[in-house]
Scaffold this active site. Structure first.
Site, mmCIF file in Angstrom:
data_model
loop_
_atom_site.group_PDB
_atom_site.id
_atom_site.type_symbol
_atom_site.label_atom_id
_atom_site.label_comp_id
_atom_site.label_asym_id
_atom_site.label_seq_id
_atom_site.Cartn_x
_atom_site.Cartn_y
_atom_site.Cartn_z
ATOM 1 N N SER A 173 0.828 -1.218 0.000
ATOM 2 C CA SER A 173 0.000 0.000 0.000
ATOM 3 C C SER A 173 0.859 1.263 0.000
ATOM 4 O O SER A 173 0.980 1.940 1.018
ATOM 5 C CB SER A 173 -0.918 0.012 1.234
ATOM 6 N N ALA A 197 1.752 4.887 -0.104
ATOM 7 C CA ALA A 197 0.909 6.007 0.307
ATOM 8 C C ALA A 197 0.482 6.868 -0.881
ATOM 9 O O ALA A 197 -0.654 7.374 -0.923
ATOM 10 C CB ALA A 197 1.647 6.857 1.338
ATOM 11 N N LYS A 206 10.402 -8.402 3.640
ATOM 12 C CA LYS A 206 10.394 -8.088 2.211
ATOM 13 C C LYS A 206 11.276 -6.883 1.902
ATOM 14 O O LYS A 206 11.767 -6.739 0.776
ATOM 15 C CB LYS A 206 8.964 -7.870 1.724
ATOM 16 N N THR A 220 7.189 -3.991 -3.419
ATOM 17 C CA THR A 220 8.397 -3.323 -2.937
ATOM 18 C C THR A 220 9.578 -3.543 -3.872
ATOM 19 O O THR A 220 10.448 -2.682 -3.980
ATOM 20 C CB THR A 220 8.749 -3.832 -1.530
ATOM 21 N N ASN A 260 13.529 1.230 -0.092
ATOM 22 C CA ASN A 260 14.534 0.181 0.053
ATOM 23 C C ASN A 260 15.075 -0.258 -1.303
ATOM 24 O O ASN A 260 16.279 -0.467 -1.463
ATOM 25 C CB ASN A 260 13.929 -0.997 0.812
#
Length: 242
Positions: free
Chosen positions: A44, A46, A97, A154, A162
């Protein structure tokens, strides 16, 4: 500030504390005492939520009624919330993750392509699952939103802090220089330390995480780390799948 024992806490924090190896919900319980806690985690970003793009996440609690209450509060026509009672798996998947996302960014920085990214996500999920199950999580959680879903987002998203850190490392920049120029926190850097410590504690093999740790904290050349992973002893994929 006073919190009544009856007021539930909803945690949206991802990570694993370095010294204690506690997850956020464990830290909350340690500081505030026994009280209802729910997690609200999943893929999710932002920015996308703010734009009203369809998003799906997980409410997790040992108290099914609390999870359903959180689900009801936050669900909209563009923000769908599932429930999952496996707090350990939800929280561990959401934290670990970020370590694999750093590795994905290194792949991008080195311009390795889609084959490498697919292999990394697949093998990274196997590592996350192995450690999570050893720590009491449910296998099925890692195929869900806070496992595979969060990992994919991600590892591929341009928004991922990251992944961006890993990309800069792949391009030859040093970690300290990268972190000093960031306005936000790349929690995966510090989570890597915790995950390595947990892998030792639970005797779980995590070769990708081990190499990322060496790149981040021992100044190992990313290309050498990739070579070490590619040249591991040949084996059946079934030996390593969860």
């Amino acid at each position: 500030m006073f919190f009544s024992q009856e007021i539930p806490i909803v945690s949206v924090t991802k990570g694993i504390e370095n010294d204690t190896l506690m997850t956020p919900s464990q830290i909350i319980a340690n500081v505030l005492g026994k009280r209802p806690i729910s997690l609200l985690l999943g893929p999710s970003h932002a920015q996308e939520v703010a734009y009203g793009l369809p998003t799906t996440i997980v409410a997790s609690s040992k108290d099914d009624n609390l999870a359903r209450m959180v689900q009801g509060v936050f669900t909209t026509d563009r923000f769908r919330v599932y429930t999952n009672p496996d707090m350990a798996g939800v929280e561990l998947g959401a934290a670990m993750k970020n370590v694999i996302a750093i590795a994905a960014g290194i792949c991008d920085g080195l311009k390795f392509g889609d084959n490498s990214k697919a292999a990394l996500i697949s093998r990274g999920l196997a590592e996350i699952s192995r450690l999570g199950i050893a720590m009491g999580a449910q296998k099925s959680t890692f195929s869900g939103l806070t496992g595979l879903g969060d990992l994919i987002t991600t590892c591929i998203s341009p928004y991922g802090r990251n992944r961006w850190v890993g990309e800069q490392i792949g391009k030859g920049r040093k970690l300290q220089e990268i972190l000093e120029t960031m306005e936000q926190i790349a929690e995966g850097v510090w989570t890597t330390k915790s995950v390595v410590a947990l892998s030792h504690k639970f005797s779980v093999e995590m070769p990708i995480t081990k190499e990322i740790y060496s790149v981040l904290f021992s100044n190992k050349n990313p290309l050498e780390a990739v070579s070490n992973l590619m040249m591991r002893a040949p084996r059946s994929e079934m030996e390593e799948l969860i």
